[in-house]
Write a protein that holds these residues in place. Structure first.
Motif, PDB file in Angstrom:
ATOM      1  N   GLY A 359      -0.087 -85.196  40.143  1.00  0.00           N
ATOM      2  CA  GLY A 359      -1.295 -85.431  39.325  1.00  0.00           C
ATOM      3  C   GLY A 359      -2.587 -85.082  40.044  1.00  0.00           C
ATOM      4  N   LYS A 360      -2.520 -84.929  41.374  1.00  0.00           N
ATOM      5  CA  LYS A 360      -3.726 -84.561  42.143  1.00  0.00           C
ATOM      6  C   LYS A 360      -3.562 -83.153  42.720  1.00  0.00           C
ATOM      7  CE  LYS A 360      -5.014 -89.302  43.192  1.00  0.00           C
ATOM      8  NZ  LYS A 360      -5.138 -90.347  44.199  1.00  0.00           N
ATOM      9  N   THR A 361      -2.485 -82.962  43.504  1.00  0.00           N
ATOM     10  CA  THR A 361      -2.179 -81.611  43.987  1.00  0.00           C
ATOM     11  C   THR A 361      -0.788 -81.249  43.461  1.00  0.00           C
ATOM     12  OG1 THR A 361      -1.440 -82.568  46.100  1.00  0.00           O
ATOM     13  CG2 THR A 361      -3.675 -81.690  46.022  1.00  0.00           C
ATOM     14  N   ARG A 362       0.266 -81.662  44.192  1.00  0.00           N
ATOM     15  CA  ARG A 362       1.642 -81.446  43.714  1.00  0.00           C
ATOM     16  C   ARG A 362       2.539 -82.459  44.401  1.00  0.00           C
ATOM     17  NH1 ARG A 362       3.782 -75.343  44.043  1.00  0.00           N
ATOM     18  NH2 ARG A 362       4.910 -76.055  45.895  1.00  0.00           N
ATOM     19  N   GLU A 363       3.633 -82.807  43.782  1.00  0.00           N
ATOM     20  CA  GLU A 363       4.482 -83.898  44.264  1.00  0.00           C
ATOM     21  C   GLU A 363       5.010 -83.673  45.691  1.00  0.00           C
ATOM     22  OE1 GLU A 363       7.742 -83.960  41.462  1.00  0.00           O
ATOM     23  OE2 GLU A 363       8.214 -81.856  41.812  1.00  0.00           O
ATOM     24  N   ASP A 364       5.220 -82.385  46.075  1.00  0.00           N
ATOM     25  CA  ASP A 364       5.828 -82.084  47.380  1.00  0.00           C
ATOM     26  C   ASP A 364       4.795 -81.997  48.506  1.00  0.00           C
ATOM     27  OD1 ASP A 364       4.857 -79.840  45.946  1.00  0.00           O
ATOM     28  OD2 ASP A 364       5.774 -78.508  47.406  1.00  0.00           O
ATOM     29  N   HIS A 365       3.510 -82.226  48.201  1.00  0.00           N
ATOM     30  CA  HIS A 365       2.439 -81.962  49.180  1.00  0.00           C
ATOM     31  C   HIS A 365       2.603 -82.808  50.456  1.00  0.00           C
ATOM     32  CE1 HIS A 365      -2.115 -80.992  49.773  1.00  0.00           C
ATOM     33  NE2 HIS A 365      -1.493 -81.053  50.907  1.00  0.00           N
ATOM     34  N   ARG A 444      11.876 -84.225  57.170  1.00  0.00           N
ATOM     35  CA  ARG A 444      10.753 -85.009  56.635  1.00  0.00           C
ATOM     36  C   ARG A 444      10.540 -84.777  55.139  1.00  0.00           C
ATOM     37  NH1 ARG A 444       7.215 -86.719  60.938  1.00  0.00           N
ATOM     38  NH2 ARG A 444       8.180 -86.185  62.924  1.00  0.00           N
ATOM     39  N   ILE A 445      11.404 -83.945  54.541  1.00  0.00           N
ATOM     40  CA  ILE A 445      11.229 -83.614  53.123  1.00  0.00           C
ATOM     41  C   ILE A 445      12.387 -84.186  52.316  1.00  0.00           C
ATOM     42  CG2 ILE A 445      10.892 -81.749  51.458  1.00  0.00           C
ATOM     43  CD1 ILE A 445       9.910 -79.977  53.694  1.00  0.00           C
ATOM     44  N   LYS A 446      12.074 -84.793  51.186  1.00  0.00           N
ATOM     45  CA  LYS A 446      13.121 -85.352  50.317  1.00  0.00           C
ATOM     46  C   LYS A 446      14.035 -84.229  49.817  1.00  0.00           C
ATOM     47  CE  LYS A 446      10.572 -89.331  48.481  1.00  0.00           C
ATOM     48  NZ  LYS A 446       9.149 -89.224  48.237  1.00  0.00           N
ATOM     49  N   ASP A 447      15.342 -84.538  49.690  1.00  0.00           N
ATOM     50  CA  ASP A 447      16.332 -83.535  49.254  1.00  0.00           C
ATOM     51  C   ASP A 447      15.967 -82.920  47.903  1.00  0.00           C
ATOM     52  OD1 ASP A 447      17.703 -83.952  51.532  1.00  0.00           O
ATOM     53  OD2 ASP A 447      19.180 -85.350  50.685  1.00  0.00           O
ATOM     54  N   GLU A 448      15.431 -83.763  47.002  1.00  0.00           N
ATOM     55  CA  GLU A 448      15.128 -83.240  45.644  1.00  0.00           C
ATOM     56  C   GLU A 448      14.071 -82.138  45.699  1.00  0.00           C
ATOM     57  OE1 GLU A 448      12.449 -86.299  43.446  1.00  0.00           O
ATOM     58  OE2 GLU A 448      13.534 -87.480  44.951  1.00  0.00           O
ATOM     59  N   TYR A 449      13.108 -82.273  46.642  1.00  0.00           N
ATOM     60  CA  TYR A 449      12.074 -81.233  46.762  1.00  0.00           C
ATOM     61  C   TYR A 449      12.646 -79.973  47.405  1.00  0.00           C
ATOM     62  CZ  TYR A 449       8.847 -85.135  45.859  1.00  0.00           C
ATOM     63  OH  TYR A 449       8.209 -86.223  45.312  1.00  0.00           O
ATOM     64  N   ILE A 450      13.577 -80.163  48.373  1.00  0.00           N
ATOM     65  CA  ILE A 450      14.210 -79.001  49.011  1.00  0.00           C
ATOM     66  C   ILE A 450      14.969 -78.215  47.946  1.00  0.00           C
ATOM     67  CG2 ILE A 450      15.989 -78.262  50.666  1.00  0.00           C
ATOM     68  CD1 ILE A 450      15.098 -80.589  52.475  1.00  0.00           C
ATOM     69  N   GLU A 451      15.700 -78.918  47.080  1.00  0.00           N
ATOM     70  CA  GLU A 451      16.460 -78.254  45.993  1.00  0.00           C
ATOM     71  C   GLU A 451      15.516 -77.511  45.048  1.00  0.00           C
ATOM     72  OE1 GLU A 451      19.734 -77.983  45.852  1.00  0.00           O
ATOM     73  OE2 GLU A 451      19.786 -79.143  47.715  1.00  0.00           O
ATOM     74  N   LYS A 452      14.400 -78.137  44.733  1.00  0.00           N
ATOM     75  CA  LYS A 452      13.502 -77.596  43.704  1.00  0.00           C
ATOM     76  C   LYS A 452      12.653 -76.432  44.216  1.00  0.00           C
ATOM     77  CE  LYS A 452       9.976 -79.191  40.414  1.00  0.00           C
ATOM     78  NZ  LYS A 452       9.206 -80.318  39.916  1.00  0.00           N
TER      79      LYS A 452
END
Length: 454
Positions: A359-365, A444-452
């Motif tokens: 909502g501000k930049t992006r969820e993976d920031h 340091r990155i959640k698996d869901e963001y790595i997949e996406k």
């Protein structure tokens, strides 16, 4: 009817003593009228009984005190403000410098405004996009923040300041956004560079510019940043705009304070600067921020050159205490041809977590930011190890980290002074660089963001 005093006793440098004065006030403006009709201005620095010590704006050269008279004006230094200020260039005392007409004021404001009441402050939380990856991606600027840039002499902080002034914007809103740019104690060439740059790119339309040149009087140098902040307060709190204030160079402002302090024979503090340097800088920086229930806001980027590149020097040291982080411009990166040469590891934005995310930049920031910091830091260590022990001493993973550090500097940090990157592009470049490393290293990155995103 204001009295004229013919009791000017002595002049020493920029200081003048007037005797038998009635009802003078601190910081009051004084006219000094010479026999030939020439008028100079000063302000009251100190009052002792019926004696007033004045500080002259234009200096005292050629002033004949036996035939001059002083008149106390009953007011402090004021700035005429109106919406017509946008797109105009003023000198350090608020007089038009662009050949245009004088401003027809809607108000006249005392430039010594008050620091913001801490209880009325609203917490900074909205992202400001500068278009510079090293700031937006890793040391995010948040609306209402004070984020200084620490540079050194000979480094391109002027180009960085112009780039931020041109490119900065609040995303996703149609609210008014303005830039107030104050150049303090700069050369004529630098002043021309800034005004031409703003005109060339059309940024001048939303910019109020104050220019104080190196050969202007010290007292004007002290007034210039306060003029800029006063203009910003009017645009923010009267017109509801979001204002970015850029002041370059705070070091010249502090030097002017030291010059005046020495003329007053005050007891010097650290490195000869007055003991009240901290208070003085704080009274200026603390005028930035957001006020609860008020639409407008003031975000501040003071730029200062660290004398001899020393971050423990009083000016950067005290500025670091008062503000929320720092962006550090690096000599080493500049020599490598990286522009803007921002050293991201010692740089810090203390409020970056508040302005990023969904909502501000992006969820993976947040995750990618932490991973990039960690990987770049390890890559730099691997490169240092290779210099001492040779490449053969590095493990395969360390070699990948060293490769990552080089690619990070060339592709992420280095973008030139004309490239304006949206935050999505900055985040995508971060993901592209993280592909250099094995997936198992991205801890340091959640698996869901790595997949996406990977």
């Amino acid at each position: 009817m204001r009295k004229y005093y013919r009791t000017i006793k002595e002049v020493v440098g920029p200081l003048m003593l007037v005797d038998h004065v009635d009802g003078a006030k601190y910081d009051e403006i004084v006219e000094i009228i010479q026999e030939n009709g020439d008028v100079r201005y000063g302000r009251v620095l100190e009052i002792d009984g019926d004696k007033a010590l004045l500080q002259l704006f234009e200096g005292s050269q050629g002033l004949k005190i036996s035939t001059s008279k002083a008149r106390f004006m009953g007011r402090s230094i004021e700035l005429s403000v109106s919406k017509d200020m946008l797109g105009r260039v003023f000198d350090g005392m608020g007089n038009p410098k662009d050949g245009g007409p004088a401003i027809i004021p809607e108000k006249r404001l005392n430039i010594n405004g008050m620091p913001m009441n801490p209880a009325a402050r609203d917490y900074p939380s909205e992202f400001i996009q500068t278009g510079i990856s090293a700031i937006d991606g890793l040391n995010t600027l948040v609306r209402g923040q004070k984020l200084p840039v620490f540079s050194g002499s000979g480094l391109p902080h002027a180009q960085l300041a112009a780039q931020i002034a041109r490119q900065a914007r609040v995303r996703g809103t149609d609210e008014g956004f303005a830039v107030v740019f104050a150049a303090v104690g700069i050369t004529f060439e630098e002043a021309e560079y800034f005004t031409e740059e703003f005109k060339r790119t059309g940024a001048i339309e939303r910019t109020v510019t104050f220019v104080n040149l190196a050969d202007d009087p010290a007292i004007e140098r002290i007034a210039t940043p306060k003029m800029a902040i006063t203009a910003a307060e009017y645009l923010a709190y009267e017109l509801g705009m979001h204002v970015l204030v850029i002041i370059t160079d705070i070091t010249n402002y502090a030097e002017a304070l030291r010059e005046v302090s020495a003329a007053r024979k005050e007891v010097p503090g650290r490195r000869g600067y007055p003991g009240y340097l901290y208070t003085d800088l704080a009274s200026m920086y603390e005028r930035a921020g957001r006020i609860k229930g008020v639409q407008g806001s003031i975000t501040m980027i003071p730029i200062l050159t660290m004398p001899e590149g020393d971050i423990t020097h009083p000016i950067p040291d005290l500025t670091g205490y008062i503000t929320e982080g720092q962006i550090i411009v690096s000599q080493e990166l500049y020599k490598k041809g990286i522009t803007p040469p921002i050293n991201v590891l010692p740089s810090l934005s203390r409020l970056k977590d508040k302005g990023i995310g969904k909502g501000k930049t992006r969820e993976d920031h947040a995750d990618t930011m932490n991973q990039l910091f960690a990987a770049y830091s390890r890559g730099k260590e691997a490169k240092e190890l290779a210099v001492i022990l040779g490449d053969a001493a590095l493990s395969d993973t360390d070699k990948l980290y060293a490769k990552f550090a080089d690619a990070f500097e060339k592709e992420y940090v280095s973008q030139g002074f004309d490239t304006n990157r949206p935050i999505e592009e900055t985040l995508d470049i971060g993901w592209k660089l993280l592909r250099i490393l094995p997936k198992s290293e991205l801890k340091r990155i959640k698996d869901e963001y790595i997949e996406k995103y990977l």
